[in-house]
Write an enzyme that holds these catalytic residues in place. Structure first.
Site, PDB file in Angstrom:
ATOM      1  N   ASP A   1      40.543  26.520  24.403  1.00  0.00           N
ATOM      2  CA  ASP A   1      40.986  25.140  24.178  1.00  0.00           C
ATOM      3  C   ASP A   1      42.439  25.164  23.694  1.00  0.00           C
ATOM      4  O   ASP A   1      42.788  25.974  22.833  1.00  0.00           O
ATOM      5  CB  ASP A   1      40.085  24.491  23.131  1.00  0.00           C
ATOM      6  CG  ASP A   1      40.232  22.986  23.038  1.00  0.00           C
ATOM      7  OD1 ASP A   1      41.380  22.507  22.972  1.00  0.00           O
ATOM      8  OD2 ASP A   1      39.212  22.291  23.019  1.00  0.00           O
ATOM      9  N   ILE A   2      43.289  24.274  24.235  1.00  0.00           N
ATOM     10  CA  ILE A   2      44.697  24.261  23.819  1.00  0.00           C
ATOM     11  C   ILE A   2      44.914  23.532  22.494  1.00  0.00           C
ATOM     12  O   ILE A   2      45.983  23.624  21.910  1.00  0.00           O
ATOM     13  CB  ILE A   2      45.625  23.680  24.904  1.00  0.00           C
ATOM     14  CG1 ILE A   2      45.271  22.235  25.224  1.00  0.00           C
ATOM     15  CG2 ILE A   2      45.613  24.552  26.146  1.00  0.00           C
ATOM     16  CD1 ILE A   2      46.307  21.520  26.086  1.00  0.00           C
TER      17      ILE A   2
ATOM     18  N   GLN B   1      34.542  12.013  23.806  1.00  0.00           N
ATOM     19  CA  GLN B   1      34.935  12.739  25.012  1.00  0.00           C
ATOM     20  C   GLN B   1      36.344  12.289  25.376  1.00  0.00           C
ATOM     21  O   GLN B   1      36.617  11.095  25.480  1.00  0.00           O
ATOM     22  CB  GLN B   1      33.972  12.456  26.164  1.00  0.00           C
ATOM     23  CG  GLN B   1      34.282  13.259  27.411  1.00  0.00           C
ATOM     24  CD  GLN B   1      33.278  13.019  28.536  1.00  0.00           C
ATOM     25  OE1 GLN B   1      32.386  12.178  28.433  1.00  0.00           O
ATOM     26  NE2 GLN B   1      33.432  13.763  29.618  1.00  0.00           N
TER      27      GLN B   1
ATOM     28  N   HIS C   1      32.218  19.156  29.666  1.00  0.00           N
ATOM     29  CA  HIS C   1      32.636  20.438  29.102  1.00  0.00           C
ATOM     30  C   HIS C   1      31.895  20.676  27.793  1.00  0.00           C
ATOM     31  O   HIS C   1      31.614  19.753  27.046  1.00  0.00           O
ATOM     32  CB  HIS C   1      34.149  20.507  28.892  1.00  0.00           C
ATOM     33  CG  HIS C   1      34.735  19.407  28.077  1.00  0.00           C
ATOM     34  ND1 HIS C   1      34.892  18.125  28.549  1.00  0.00           N
ATOM     35  CD2 HIS C   1      35.229  19.400  26.820  1.00  0.00           C
ATOM     36  CE1 HIS C   1      35.459  17.374  27.621  1.00  0.00           C
ATOM     37  NE2 HIS C   1      35.659  18.122  26.559  1.00  0.00           N
TER      38      HIS C   1
ATOM     39  N   HIS D   1      32.005  22.656  24.298  1.00  0.00           N
ATOM     40  CA  HIS D   1      32.837  23.378  23.337  1.00  0.00           C
ATOM     41  C   HIS D   1      32.013  24.508  22.720  1.00  0.00           C
ATOM     42  O   HIS D   1      30.865  24.303  22.327  1.00  0.00           O
ATOM     43  CB  HIS D   1      33.271  22.452  22.194  1.00  0.00           C
ATOM     44  CG  HIS D   1      34.173  21.342  22.607  1.00  0.00           C
ATOM     45  ND1 HIS D   1      35.534  21.388  22.415  1.00  0.00           N
ATOM     46  CD2 HIS D   1      33.909  20.150  23.186  1.00  0.00           C
ATOM     47  CE1 HIS D   1      36.071  20.266  22.855  1.00  0.00           C
ATOM     48  NE2 HIS D   1      35.106  19.500  23.343  1.00  0.00           N
TER      49      HIS D   1
END
Length: 151
Positions: A35-36, A99, A105, A107
């Site tokens: 994750d960025i 979201q 997705h 996490h």
């Protein structure tokens, strides 16, 4: 809709290889990348290669594979070199559930005692009768959708 075909989806771009990512795992069905905007070091996302905006749009078998992959990655995080005393799996489905990218997705968030990540809510224990009523309504909805109840 398959990934990268006429979508304006950051995760489809990652799946298609037209956007940067730091890939941890990939197979024919899913891709896992860091994750960025991580909650903790090692926080990553597992996404299906096929575009599905929300959980209801995701094929059940593909969803099962998504969770199996996250399970494997969580085991790897606990055994790996990054600090990891526990793991949170989080799937936000819909804007009200936080979201932000509308491509399903999951996490996978490594946790430590002092990581500062907290989940806060105003929780209250309802009466048993209220819980039983809610359980019945959910069972009825499942029966209507799938023709069966497992309770």
């Amino acid at each position: 809709m398959t990934s990268g075909q006429g979508t304006d989806c950051a995760f489809c771009d990652i799946v298609a290889g037209t956007a940067e990512s730091s890939v941890v795992y990939q197979d024919d069905l899913v891709l896992a990348f860091l994750d960025i905007l991580p909650f903790t070091p090692g926080h990553l996302l597992v996404v299906p290669r096929e575009h599905a905006p929300g959980l209801a749009d995701l094929d059940e078998e593909l969803g099962a594979h998504l969770f199996r992959t996250a399970h494997r990655i969580a085991r790897g995080l606990r055994a790996g070199p990054l600090p990891c005393e526990g793991v949170n799996l989080l799937l936000a489905d819909g804007a009200v559930a936080f979201q932000e990218v509308f491509h399903v997705h999951l996490h996978v968030i490594p946790r430590t005692v002092r990581d500062g990540v907290r989940l806060h809510a105003n929780r209250r224990q309802p009466h048993r009768a209220t819980l039983d009523l809610m359980a019945g309504r959910i069972r009825d909805a499942l029966t209507a959708e799938h023709g069966e109840s497992r309770a």
